[in-house]
Design an enzyme around this catalytic site. Structure first.
Site, PDB file in Angstrom:
ATOM      1  N   SER A 138      75.914  22.410  46.530  1.00  0.00           N
ATOM      2  CA  SER A 138      75.296  21.918  45.294  1.00  0.00           C
ATOM      3  C   SER A 138      75.451  22.966  44.208  1.00  0.00           C
ATOM      4  O   SER A 138      75.483  24.171  44.508  1.00  0.00           O
ATOM      5  CB  SER A 138      73.799  21.679  45.513  1.00  0.00           C
ATOM      6  OG  SER A 138      73.155  21.407  44.277  1.00  0.00           O
ATOM      7  N   TYR A 151      65.648  24.073  48.496  1.00  0.00           N
ATOM      8  CA  TYR A 151      66.946  23.382  48.400  1.00  0.00           C
ATOM      9  C   TYR A 151      68.021  24.330  47.881  1.00  0.00           C
ATOM     10  O   TYR A 151      69.097  24.475  48.469  1.00  0.00           O
ATOM     11  CB  TYR A 151      66.793  22.175  47.477  1.00  0.00           C
ATOM     12  CG  TYR A 151      68.061  21.374  47.286  1.00  0.00           C
ATOM     13  CD1 TYR A 151      68.521  20.522  48.276  1.00  0.00           C
ATOM     14  CD2 TYR A 151      68.793  21.459  46.089  1.00  0.00           C
ATOM     15  CE1 TYR A 151      69.689  19.782  48.103  1.00  0.00           C
ATOM     16  CE2 TYR A 151      69.958  20.732  45.906  1.00  0.00           C
ATOM     17  CZ  TYR A 151      70.403  19.887  46.913  1.00  0.00           C
ATOM     18  OH  TYR A 151      71.553  19.157  46.735  1.00  0.00           O
TER      19      TYR A 151
HETATM   20  P1  NAI Z   1      71.962  10.820  50.016  1.00  0.00           P
HETATM   21  O1  NAI Z   1      70.503  11.072  50.223  1.00  0.00           O
HETATM   22  O2  NAI Z   1      72.422   9.509  49.499  1.00  0.00           O
HETATM   23  O3  NAI Z   1      72.771  11.143  51.382  1.00  0.00           O
HETATM   24  C1  NAI Z   1      72.457  12.197  52.224  1.00  0.00           C
HETATM   25  C2  NAI Z   1      72.730  11.725  53.645  1.00  0.00           C
HETATM   26  O4  NAI Z   1      72.442  12.801  54.551  1.00  0.00           O
HETATM   27  C3  NAI Z   1      71.828  10.534  54.048  1.00  0.00           C
HETATM   28  O5  NAI Z   1      72.611   9.456  54.514  1.00  0.00           O
HETATM   29  C4  NAI Z   1      70.950  11.113  55.119  1.00  0.00           C
HETATM   30  O6  NAI Z   1      70.579  10.188  56.139  1.00  0.00           O
HETATM   31  C5  NAI Z   1      71.841  12.225  55.687  1.00  0.00           C
HETATM   32  N1  NAI Z   1      71.033  13.163  56.453  1.00  0.00           N
HETATM   33  C6  NAI Z   1      69.828  13.695  56.121  1.00  0.00           C
HETATM   34  N2  NAI Z   1      69.348  14.425  57.124  1.00  0.00           N
HETATM   35  C7  NAI Z   1      70.258  14.359  58.127  1.00  0.00           C
HETATM   36  C8  NAI Z   1      70.314  14.893  59.438  1.00  0.00           C
HETATM   37  N3  NAI Z   1      69.314  15.640  59.945  1.00  0.00           N
HETATM   38  N4  NAI Z   1      71.395  14.616  60.209  1.00  0.00           N
HETATM   39  C9  NAI Z   1      72.401  13.844  59.723  1.00  0.00           C
HETATM   40  N5  NAI Z   1      72.400  13.295  58.489  1.00  0.00           N
HETATM   41  C10 NAI Z   1      71.328  13.556  57.707  1.00  0.00           C
HETATM   42  O7  NAI Z   1      72.425  11.980  49.080  1.00  0.00           O
HETATM   43  P2  NAI Z   1      73.815  12.276  48.362  1.00  0.00           P
HETATM   44  O8  NAI Z   1      73.523  12.408  46.938  1.00  0.00           O
HETATM   45  O9  NAI Z   1      74.893  11.387  48.836  1.00  0.00           O
HETATM   46  O10 NAI Z   1      74.041  13.747  48.938  1.00  0.00           O
HETATM   47  C11 NAI Z   1      75.161  14.158  49.685  1.00  0.00           C
HETATM   48  C12 NAI Z   1      75.239  15.667  49.578  1.00  0.00           C
HETATM   49  O11 NAI Z   1      75.468  16.020  48.222  1.00  0.00           O
HETATM   50  C13 NAI Z   1      73.956  16.383  50.003  1.00  0.00           C
HETATM   51  O12 NAI Z   1      74.271  17.500  50.791  1.00  0.00           O
HETATM   52  C14 NAI Z   1      73.343  16.801  48.679  1.00  0.00           C
HETATM   53  O13 NAI Z   1      72.543  17.946  48.805  1.00  0.00           O
HETATM   54  C15 NAI Z   1      74.563  17.036  47.826  1.00  0.00           C
HETATM   55  N6  NAI Z   1      74.318  16.961  46.392  1.00  0.00           N
HETATM   56  C16 NAI Z   1      73.880  15.804  45.803  1.00  0.00           C
HETATM   57  C17 NAI Z   1      73.633  15.777  44.449  1.00  0.00           C
HETATM   58  C18 NAI Z   1      73.130  14.548  43.738  1.00  0.00           C
HETATM   59  O14 NAI Z   1      72.789  14.617  42.545  1.00  0.00           O
HETATM   60  N7  NAI Z   1      73.112  13.382  44.370  1.00  0.00           N
HETATM   61  C19 NAI Z   1      73.817  16.978  43.608  1.00  0.00           C
HETATM   62  C20 NAI Z   1      74.307  18.121  44.331  1.00  0.00           C
HETATM   63  C21 NAI Z   1      74.530  18.108  45.669  1.00  0.00           C
END
Ligand code: NAI
Length: 255
Positions: A138, A151
Site C-alpha cells: 500500500s 495497517y
Molecule cells: P478487499 O477487502 O476487497 O479484498 C481483500 C481480500 O483479502 C478479501 O477477499 C479478504 O477475504 C481477503 N483476506 C482477508 N483476510 C484474509 C486471510 N486471513 N486469508 C486470506 N485472505 C484474506 O480489498 P482490496 O481493496 O481488493 O485489497 C487488496 C489489497 O490491496 C490489500 O492487501 C489492501 O491492503 C491493498 N490496498 C488496497 C487499497 C484500496 O484503496 N482498496 C489501497 C492500498 C492497498
C-alpha cells in the site's frame, strides 16, 4: 506491447474474492494462466468462477494450511510459477484506542500471511530457478497516515520483507516486486466512506487529515492495480526486481 509469460503457467492468487484479487485472477486467466484462486472460505464465491480457475479456501494466517495448499497444488496441477498476493485487511483506529489484539490481527494477515505464502511458493521456485511474485502492499506503507498505524506499519514491513525476499531470490532468476496502490475503488475503500461523497473527499484530500488529494483526479480501479501486477509478473518486466511501484495517481507525490 503485448505482455507475455503467462500462457500455460500456473498462477496462485491470495485474496481472490476481493476487489483487486478478482481483477488479478481475471487478468491472469485471460492471459492464459491456470489460476489457483484462494481466499477465506466465505469470500471464495466472490472470486471469478470460470473453468480453468481453481478455487481453494485458504486463510493466509495459517502457515500449516499454506504449506499444505502449495504442496497439493504443485502435486495436482504442476509448479506454481507466478504468485500474486492481494490478501489484506484494513484497520482504522487512533493508537490510544488500538488494542494489542487488533494490532496483531492486522500484522497476522498483512505481514505474516504474506510471509507464509511467499515462503511456501519460494521454495519450489528457488529449486526450479524459475518464477515471479508480486505482492500488493500500500502507499500507506510509505507515508504516515492518521489512525492507520497498524495497517501502515504492517504494509511498510511487508514491502521491506518482499524486497529482501527479492534480493535472496534474484540470483536464482526469480523476480519479486511490490505494488503500492493508493485509494482504489473496492469494498476496502468504500468501507471507509461516511456517505456518497466519499470518492470526492478522497480525491480532494484533506488538510486537517494531512492527506494530499489525488493529482490525477480519480480513484484507481481494481483493473488499474491488476494491470500493474500483470506487468511486473510478465516477461516484459524481466529486468525488474525488488521494485516498489506506486500506483496511486500521484497521491504520495513520489514514483
Ligand atoms: P478487499 O477487502 O476487497 O479484498 C481483500 C481480500 O483479502 C478479501 O477477499 C479478504 O477475504 C481477503 N483476506 C482477508 N483476510 C484474509 C486471510 N486471513 N486469508 C486470506 N485472505 C484474506 O480489498 P482490496 O481493496 O481488493 O485489497 C487488496 C489489497 O490491496 C490489500 O492487501 C489492501 O491492503 C491493498 N490496498 C488496497 C487499497 C484500496 O484503496 N482498496 C489501497 C492500498 C492497498
Amino acid at each position: 506491447m503485448q505482455l507475455t509469460g503467462f500462457d500455460g503457467r500456473i498462477a496462485l492468487v491470495t485474496g481472490a474474492g476481493g476487489g483487486i484479487g478478482r481483477a488479478t485472477v481475471s487478468a491472469l486467466y485471460d492471459a492464459g494462466c491456470t489460476v489457483v484462486a484462494t481466499d477465506l472460505p466465505d469470500m471464495l464465491n466472490a472470486a471469478p468462477q470460470q473453468h480453468g480457475v481453481h478455487l481453494r479456501p485458504l486463510d493466509v494466517t495459517d502457515a500449516v494450511a499454506v504449506d499444505a495448499l502449495v504442496a497439493e497444488v504443485e502435486a495436482e496441477l504442476g509448479p506454481v510459477e507466478l504468485f500474486a498476493g492481494t490478501a489484506g485487511i484494513l484497520s482504522t483506529q487512533p493508537i490510544a484506542e488500538l488494542s494489542a489484539e487488533e494490532w496483531h490481527r492486522v500484522f497476522d494477515v498483512n505481514m505474516h500471511g504474506s510471509f507464509h505464502v511467499t515462503r511456501a511458493v519460494a521454495r519450489g521456485m528457488a529449486a526450479r530457478q524459475r518464477g515471479a511474485m508480486v505482492v500488493v502492499s500500500s502507499n500507506a506503507g510509505g507515508i504516515p497516515r492518521l489512525n492507520m498505524s497498524a495497517y501502515a506499519a504492517s504494509k511498510a514491513a511487508l514491502t521491506m520483507y518482499v524486497r529482501c525476499l527479492g534480493l535472496e531470490l534474484a540470483p536464482r532468476g526469480i523476480r519479486c516486486n511490490v505494488i503500492a496502490p493508493g485509494s482504489t475503488l473496492t469494498p476496502m475503500q468504500t468501507g471507509m466512506w461516511a456517505d456518497a461523497s466519499g470518492a470526492e473527499a478522497v480525491i480532494a484530500g484533506s488538510l486537517e487529515g494531512f492527506k494530499t488529494g489525488i493529482p490525477l483526479g480519480k480513484l484507481a480501479t481494481s483493473e488499474d492495480i491488476a494491470n500493474s501486477v500483470m506487468f511486473l509478473l510478465s516477461e516484459q518486466a524481466g529486468h525488474i526486481a525488488m521494485a516498489d511501484l506506486y500506483v496511486d495517481g500521484g497521491a504520495t507525490l513520489r514514483g
